[in-house]
Design a protein around this motif. Structure first.
Motif, PDB file in Angstrom:
ATOM      1  N   CYS A 166     -25.821 -20.615  27.877  1.00 31.17           N
ATOM      2  CA  CYS A 166     -25.363 -20.979  29.215  1.00 31.17           C
ATOM      3  C   CYS A 166     -23.842 -21.071  29.161  1.00 31.17           C
ATOM      4  N   ALA A 167     -23.203 -20.852  30.298  1.00 32.17           N
ATOM      5  CA  ALA A 167     -21.740 -20.914  30.335  1.00 32.17           C
ATOM      6  C   ALA A 167     -21.260 -21.423  31.682  1.00 32.17           C
ATOM      7  N   LYS A 168     -20.024 -21.866  31.667  1.00 28.96           N
ATOM      8  CA  LYS A 168     -19.338 -22.376  32.845  1.00 28.96           C
ATOM      9  C   LYS A 168     -18.141 -21.465  33.114  1.00 28.96           C
ATOM     10  N   VAL A 169     -17.826 -21.234  34.392  1.00 27.81           N
ATOM     11  CA  VAL A 169     -16.677 -20.408  34.754  1.00 27.81           C
ATOM     12  C   VAL A 169     -15.418 -21.269  34.708  1.00 27.81           C
ATOM     13  N   ILE A 170     -14.501 -20.901  33.809  1.00 30.86           N
ATOM     14  CA  ILE A 170     -13.228 -21.613  33.637  1.00 30.86           C
ATOM     15  C   ILE A 170     -12.120 -20.935  34.442  1.00 30.86           C
ATOM     16  N   GLN A 171     -12.178 -19.598  34.491  1.00 27.53           N
ATOM     17  CA  GLN A 171     -11.218 -18.812  35.281  1.00 27.53           C
ATOM     18  C   GLN A 171     -12.005 -17.761  36.043  1.00 27.53           C
ATOM     19  N   GLY A 172     -11.808 -17.717  37.339  1.00 29.49           N
ATOM     20  CA  GLY A 172     -12.536 -16.776  38.174  1.00 29.49           C
ATOM     21  C   GLY A 172     -11.928 -15.395  38.174  1.00 29.49           C
ATOM     22  N   GLY A 173     -12.637 -14.472  38.820  1.00 27.28           N
ATOM     23  CA  GLY A 173     -12.169 -13.098  38.934  1.00 27.28           C
ATOM     24  C   GLY A 173     -13.348 -12.148  38.893  1.00 27.28           C
ATOM     25  N   LEU A 174     -13.077 -10.896  38.557  1.00 24.55           N
ATOM     26  CA  LEU A 174     -14.106  -9.868  38.514  1.00 24.55           C
ATOM     27  C   LEU A 174     -14.497  -9.513  37.087  1.00 24.55           C
ATOM     28  N   MET A 175     -15.788  -9.265  36.914  1.00 22.17           N
ATOM     29  CA  MET A 175     -16.340  -8.701  35.681  1.00 22.17           C
ATOM     30  C   MET A 175     -17.012  -7.400  36.077  1.00 22.17           C
ATOM     31  N   ARG A 176     -16.831  -6.389  35.241  1.00 23.80           N
ATOM     32  CA  ARG A 176     -17.454  -5.086  35.500  1.00 23.80           C
ATOM     33  C   ARG A 176     -18.236  -4.641  34.272  1.00 23.80           C
ATOM     34  N   MET A 177     -19.340  -3.932  34.510  1.00 29.63           N
ATOM     35  CA  MET A 177     -20.081  -3.374  33.384  1.00 29.63           C
ATOM     36  C   MET A 177     -19.124  -2.496  32.582  1.00 29.63           C
ATOM     37  N   GLY A 178     -19.216  -2.631  31.267  1.00 31.13           N
ATOM     38  CA  GLY A 178     -18.334  -1.876  30.386  1.00 31.13           C
ATOM     39  C   GLY A 178     -17.099  -2.650  29.960  1.00 31.13           C
ATOM     40  N   ASP A 179     -16.806  -3.799  30.629  1.00 30.44           N
ATOM     41  CA  ASP A 179     -15.651  -4.615  30.234  1.00 30.44           C
ATOM     42  C   ASP A 179     -15.817  -5.117  28.808  1.00 30.44           C
ATOM     43  N   ALA A 180     -14.701  -5.253  28.121  1.00 29.97           N
ATOM     44  CA  ALA A 180     -14.706  -5.861  26.788  1.00 29.97           C
ATOM     45  C   ALA A 180     -15.029  -7.345  26.918  1.00 29.97           C
ATOM     46  N   VAL A 181     -15.708  -7.878  25.907  1.00 33.17           N
ATOM     47  CA  VAL A 181     -15.983  -9.312  25.803  1.00 33.17           C
ATOM     48  C   VAL A 181     -15.150  -9.808  24.631  1.00 33.17           C
ATOM     49  N   LEU A 182     -14.197 -10.675  24.927  1.00 33.72           N
ATOM     50  CA  LEU A 182     -13.271 -11.164  23.910  1.00 33.72           C
ATOM     51  C   LEU A 182     -13.471 -12.645  23.675  1.00 33.72           C
ATOM     52  N   ARG A 183     -13.555 -13.045  22.421  1.00 33.24           N
ATOM     53  CA  ARG A 183     -13.571 -14.464  22.074  1.00 33.24           C
ATOM     54  C   ARG A 183     -12.129 -14.929  22.062  1.00 33.24           C
ATOM     55  N   LEU A 184     -11.834 -16.002  22.793  1.00 27.53           N
ATOM     56  CA  LEU A 184     -10.478 -16.525  22.872  1.00 27.53           C
ATOM     57  C   LEU A 184     -10.245 -17.564  21.789  1.00 27.53           C
ATOM     58  N   PRO A 185      -9.009 -17.711  21.329  1.00 27.11           N
ATOM     59  CA  PRO A 185      -8.711 -18.732  20.317  1.00 27.11           C
ATOM     60  C   PRO A 185      -9.046 -20.128  20.819  1.00 27.11           C
ATOM     61  N   GLN A 186      -9.362 -21.010  19.884  1.00 20.32           N
ATOM     62  CA  GLN A 186      -9.718 -22.387  20.213  1.00 20.32           C
ATOM     63  C   GLN A 186      -8.486 -23.181  20.605  1.00 20.32           C
ATOM     64  N   VAL A 187      -8.720 -24.175  21.461  1.00 22.29           N
ATOM     65  CA  VAL A 187      -7.671 -25.079  21.894  1.00 22.29           C
ATOM     66  C   VAL A 187      -8.081 -26.490  21.510  1.00 22.29           C
ATOM     67  N   GLY A 188      -7.413 -27.081  20.547  1.00 22.62           N
ATOM     68  CA  GLY A 188      -7.701 -28.458  20.158  1.00 22.62           C
ATOM     69  C   GLY A 188      -9.122 -28.642  19.656  1.00 22.62           C
ATOM     70  N   ASP A 189      -9.723 -29.767  19.997  1.00 20.99           N
ATOM     71  CA  ASP A 189     -11.056 -30.140  19.518  1.00 20.99           C
ATOM     72  C   ASP A 189     -12.166 -29.874  20.546  1.00 20.99           C
ATOM     73  N   GLN A 190     -11.905 -29.045  21.566  1.00 20.04           N
ATOM     74  CA  GLN A 190     -12.901 -28.899  22.622  1.00 20.04           C
ATOM     75  C   GLN A 190     -14.155 -28.194  22.144  1.00 20.04           C
ATOM     76  N   VAL A 191     -14.133 -27.600  20.971  1.00 20.46           N
ATOM     77  CA  VAL A 191     -15.256 -26.805  20.518  1.00 20.46           C
ATOM     78  C   VAL A 191     -15.884 -27.428  19.295  1.00 20.46           C
ATOM     79  N   ARG A 192     -17.242 -27.352  19.224  1.00 20.99           N
ATOM     80  CA  ARG A 192     -17.975 -27.877  18.082  1.00 20.99           C
ATOM     81  C   ARG A 192     -18.825 -26.773  17.476  1.00 20.99           C
ATOM     82  N   LEU A 193     -18.996 -26.807  16.175  1.00 17.02           N
ATOM     83  CA  LEU A 193     -19.887 -25.845  15.541  1.00 17.02           C
ATOM     84  C   LEU A 193     -21.339 -26.288  15.725  1.00 17.02           C
ATOM     85  N   PHE A 194     -21.578 -27.569  15.610  1.00 20.00           N
ATOM     86  CA  PHE A 194     -22.929 -28.113  15.754  1.00 20.00           C
ATOM     87  C   PHE A 194     -22.895 -29.201  16.816  1.00 20.00           C
ATOM     88  N   PRO A 195     -23.990 -29.323  17.592  1.00 22.83           N
ATOM     89  CA  PRO A 195     -23.997 -30.355  18.645  1.00 22.83           C
ATOM     90  C   PRO A 195     -23.954 -31.752  18.072  1.00 22.83           C
TER      91      PRO A 195
END
Length: 174
Positions: A145-174
């Motif tokens: 599941c995901a939440k929209v952080i920045q809006g705009g358009l997505m098109r089939m064929g678009d690249a999917v890029l993992r963005l660098p982490q910012v601070g501690d907002q991300v966890r490896l395990f819940p």
């Protein structure tokens, strides 16, 4: 950055871009999934034309993703040669990325930035869609599941890029 976030950042540092393979929208609960070539995402709401946009403002379940690699695993477990993504009722199918490493990550697809969160567990309807054992076959392969952080358009064929982490907002395990 905490130790789990550092480990995940190290593991994910060299993830190659993936690709957006498929987009599906459901205008109502239990409604037909309509396949589209592009979709607009709205911050904190979801995808224009999808019923979850009205139900989940601000929640982490605005958009659902699954990988084509997970769909192949589901095929393996169910004995299907292929599965139409509409049956799985997810919004986006991506390919070329290890979805196990994408939980609690930020992804950019076209203009859109999504923040992934919870696993998207299969519902009992998957037995109807895939046959007996369909729900069990999807367990662990239901996507994210995901939440929209920045809006705009997505098109089939678009690249999917993992963005660098910012601070501690991300966890490896819940």
């Amino acid at each position: 950055m905490n130790s789990q976030a550092k480990l995940l950042d190290k593991l994910c540092a060299n993830i190659a871009p993936g690709k957006l393979e498929w987009i599906g929208l459901r205008s109502e609960r239990r409604g037909e999934v309509v396949v589209v070539d592009q979709v607009e995402a709205v911050v904190d709401l979801g995808l224009v034309g999808d019923h979850r946009m009205k139900k989940t403002p601000g929640s982490a379940r605005q958009v659902t993703l699954i990988s084509s690699e997970y769909i192949q695993q589901i095929c393996h477990h169910t004995g299907h040669a292929s599965i139409d993504p509409r049956l799985l009722r997810r919004n986006l199918v991506i390919s070329g990325m290890n979805m196990n490493l994408l939980r609690y990550q930020r992804l950019q697809i076209g203009d859109v930035i999504l923040e992934t969160s919870a696993l998207c567990h299969p519902c009992s309807r998957m037995d109807e869609a895939l046959g007996a054992g369909g729900t069990a076959a999807m367990f662990g392969y239901g996507g994210l599941c995901a939440k929209v952080i920045q809006g705009g358009l997505m098109r089939m064929g678009d690249a999917v890029l993992r963005l660098p982490q910012v601070g501690d907002q991300v966890r490896l395990f819940p």
